[in-house]
Design an enzyme around this catalytic site. Structure first.
Site, PDB file in Angstrom:
ATOM      1  N   ARG A   4     113.926  86.624  42.159  1.00 41.98           N
ATOM      2  CA  ARG A   4     114.215  86.167  40.884  1.00 41.98           C
ATOM      3  C   ARG A   4     114.333  84.688  40.900  1.00 41.98           C
ATOM      4  O   ARG A   4     113.856  83.821  40.456  1.00 41.98           O
ATOM      5  CB  ARG A   4     115.639  86.683  40.228  1.00 41.98           C
ATOM      6  CG  ARG A   4     115.770  88.154  39.945  1.00 41.98           C
ATOM      7  CD  ARG A   4     117.234  88.218  39.291  1.00 41.98           C
ATOM      8  NE  ARG A   4     116.900  89.792  39.201  1.00 41.98           N
ATOM      9  CZ  ARG A   4     117.987  90.536  38.314  1.00 41.98           C
ATOM     10  NH1 ARG A   4     118.855  89.628  37.689  1.00 41.98           N
ATOM     11  NH2 ARG A   4     117.813  91.669  38.541  1.00 41.98           N
TER      12      ARG A   4
ATOM     13  N   ASP B  77     116.931 102.556  41.444  1.00 38.84           N
ATOM     14  CA  ASP B  77     118.196 101.727  41.956  1.00 38.84           C
ATOM     15  C   ASP B  77     119.470 102.055  40.887  1.00 38.84           C
ATOM     16  O   ASP B  77     119.130 101.723  39.893  1.00 38.84           O
ATOM     17  CB  ASP B  77     117.714 100.344  41.935  1.00 38.84           C
ATOM     18  CG  ASP B  77     118.516  99.319  42.758  1.00 38.84           C
ATOM     19  OD1 ASP B  77     119.128  99.886  43.797  1.00 38.84           O
ATOM     20  OD2 ASP B  77     118.643  98.146  42.326  1.00 38.84           O
TER      21      ASP B  77
HETATM   22  P1  13P Z   1     120.473  91.203  45.817  1.00 38.00           P
HETATM   23  O1  13P Z   1     121.098  90.978  44.648  1.00 38.00           O
HETATM   24  O2  13P Z   1     121.091  90.653  47.169  1.00 38.00           O
HETATM   25  O3  13P Z   1     118.981  90.967  45.932  1.00 38.00           O
HETATM   26  O4  13P Z   1     120.775  92.888  46.058  1.00 38.00           O
HETATM   27  C1  13P Z   1     119.865  93.673  45.433  1.00 38.00           C
HETATM   28  C2  13P Z   1     120.403  94.849  45.442  1.00 38.00           C
HETATM   29  O5  13P Z   1     121.138  95.382  46.289  1.00 38.00           O
HETATM   30  C3  13P Z   1     119.765  95.972  44.513  1.00 38.00           C
HETATM   31  O6  13P Z   1     120.129  97.377  44.523  1.00 38.00           O
HETATM   32  O1  G3H Z   2     121.738  95.811  42.072  1.00 36.51           O
HETATM   33  C1  G3H Z   2     121.340  95.568  41.080  1.00 36.51           C
HETATM   34  C2  G3H Z   2     119.709  95.118  41.032  1.00 36.51           C
HETATM   35  O2  G3H Z   2     120.060  93.607  41.585  1.00 36.51           O
HETATM   36  C3  G3H Z   2     119.211  95.356  40.009  1.00 36.51           C
HETATM   37  O3  G3H Z   2     119.599  94.256  38.889  1.00 36.51           O
HETATM   38  O4  G3H Z   2     120.254  95.693  36.829  1.00 36.51           O
HETATM   39  O5  G3H Z   2     119.713  93.162  36.779  1.00 36.51           O
HETATM   40  O6  G3H Z   2     118.033  94.888  37.022  1.00 36.51           O
HETATM   41  P1  G3H Z   2     119.361  94.627  37.171  1.00 36.51           P
HETATM   42 ZN    ZN Z   3     122.187  97.401  45.011  1.00 38.28          ZN
END
Ligand code: 13P
Ligand code: G3H
Ligand code: ZN
Length: 329
Positions: free
Chosen positions: A272, A93
């Site tokens: 979370r 991600d």
């Molecule tokens: P949220 O913060 O809405 O859960 O989005 C998560 C996300 O886009 C991770 O890439």
């Molecule tokens: O878009 C971001 C995601 O919610 C990941 O969050 O970098 O705190 O793991 P993080």
């Molecule tokens: Zn995201």
């Protein structure tokens, strides 16, 4: 079984969206698999009403750096053995170029996201193209982002810039990317809207039309899609939390978005919130306790239930066997 997101999107396109869930620890992984599959490791209660859904596990750079990235990979490999019926993708991600290459070379990820959305258009294209070439050589698929969501994304605080439909079409043509995250009004985190704002379906419709002229049934991705349920926020606040004015995406908008080409919907914040509420309540109600496994045992089934509910709203619940059939062909 680990598959690419592309394989999952083919079946889902226009009908439902696949839940892409961020994970950071063992309890989340177990809850996620139990919610999707129902079958469970020995000595645990089975989760009878499981969603029977394909899903995507997302690992952020933050999650990789939380401990050693190999711990997460090891736990996911083991979950794949414990839940042999599972069909899921393992996705990076919001990757940078270097982290994408690390994931591509690791041989573990089936999909990576290169997020160069803060770069000017041509630079974004250039970077994405490089990652696509290197990923495709190993049959790994790539998600990119065009436009800017609001809120906090990893270490970057963004200001909103909705995706331009014509640019989206040009972008997918120039990069050969496999899916595209678009900015249509969502934002990351627990404070998405201050008033009655929602998703810009008019923009999404135009994006779908424009990209499909270049590549039919091209999969779109919606980040920042947690619904931030009032019930979970209230539980957190009642147990000592301080989350004022938290709000998220209306879950009833998931399916209409899916009908307009959104095949992947990213959820991190909601997981979370469930974790936070359960742990706050547990220690509020049991101030004498200190065994970390005790709240963990409450969290895992609660998270599984939450995943079941989410997949029902996304329309992916009950699709697992259909996906298996299509993959066998
Ligand atoms: P949220 O913060 O809405 O859960 O989005 C998560 C996300 O886009 C991770 O890439
Ligand atoms: O878009 C971001 C995601 O919610 C990941 O969050 O970098 O705190 O793991 P993080
Ligand atoms: Zn995201």
């Amino acid at each position: 079984m680990i598959v690419t997101t592309k394989e999952l999107f083919k079946e889902a396109y226009g009908k439902y969206a696949i839940g892409a869930y961020n994970i950071n620890n063992l309890e989340q992984i177990v809850g996620l698999f139990r919610g999707n599959l129902g079958k469970t490791a020995k000595n645990e209660d089975p989760c009878d009403n499981a969603a029977s859904a394909p899903f995507i596990i997302q690992i952020s750079r933050g999650a990789r750096g939380y401990t050693d990235k190999r711990f997460l990979e090891g736990m996911i490999r083991n979950a794949d053995e414990v839940f042999p019926e599972a069909i899921f993708a393992v996705h990076l991600d919001h990757g940078t170029e270097d982290v994408c290459y690390d994931c591509i070379d690791s041989g573990f990820y089936s999909s990576v996201m290169i997020d160069a959305s803060l770069e000017p258009f041509e630079k974004n294209v250039e970077i994405v193209k490089r990652v696509v070439d290197r990923a495709h050589a190993k049959d790994i698929v790539v998600e990119a982002e065009l436009g800017q969501l609001g809120g906090v994304e990893e270490d970057v605080v963004g200001s909103v810039k909705l995706t331009d439909p014509a640019q989206a079409a040009e972008f997918i043509d120039k990069t050969n990317v496999d899916s595209l995250a678009v900015a249509i009004g969502t934002s990351h985190g627990a404070f998405k809207f201050s008033g009655k704002q929602g998703l810009h379906f008019d923009v999404l419709e135009k994006i779908q039309k424009a990209v499909n002229e270049v590549k039919p049934n091209f999969p779109l991705v919606m980040h920042g899609s947690s619904s931030v349920p009032a019930e979970w926020v209230a539980r957190i606040n009642n147990a000592g939390g301080a989350m004022k004015n938290a709000s998220g995406v209306d879950e009833k908008q998931y399916l209409p978005a899916a009908k307009l080409g959104v095949t992947k919907i990213n959820i991190d914040t909601d997981g979370r919130l469930v974790w936070c509420a359960i742990h706050r309540e547990f220690f509020r109600d049991h101030p004498e306790k200190f065994d970390l496994r005790e709240p963990g045992k409450v969290f895992m089934p609660a998270y599984a239930e939450y995943i079941i509910h989410k997949n029902q709203m996304l329309g992916s619940a009950g699709q697992l066997e259909e996906v298996r059939k299509v993959l066998k062909k």
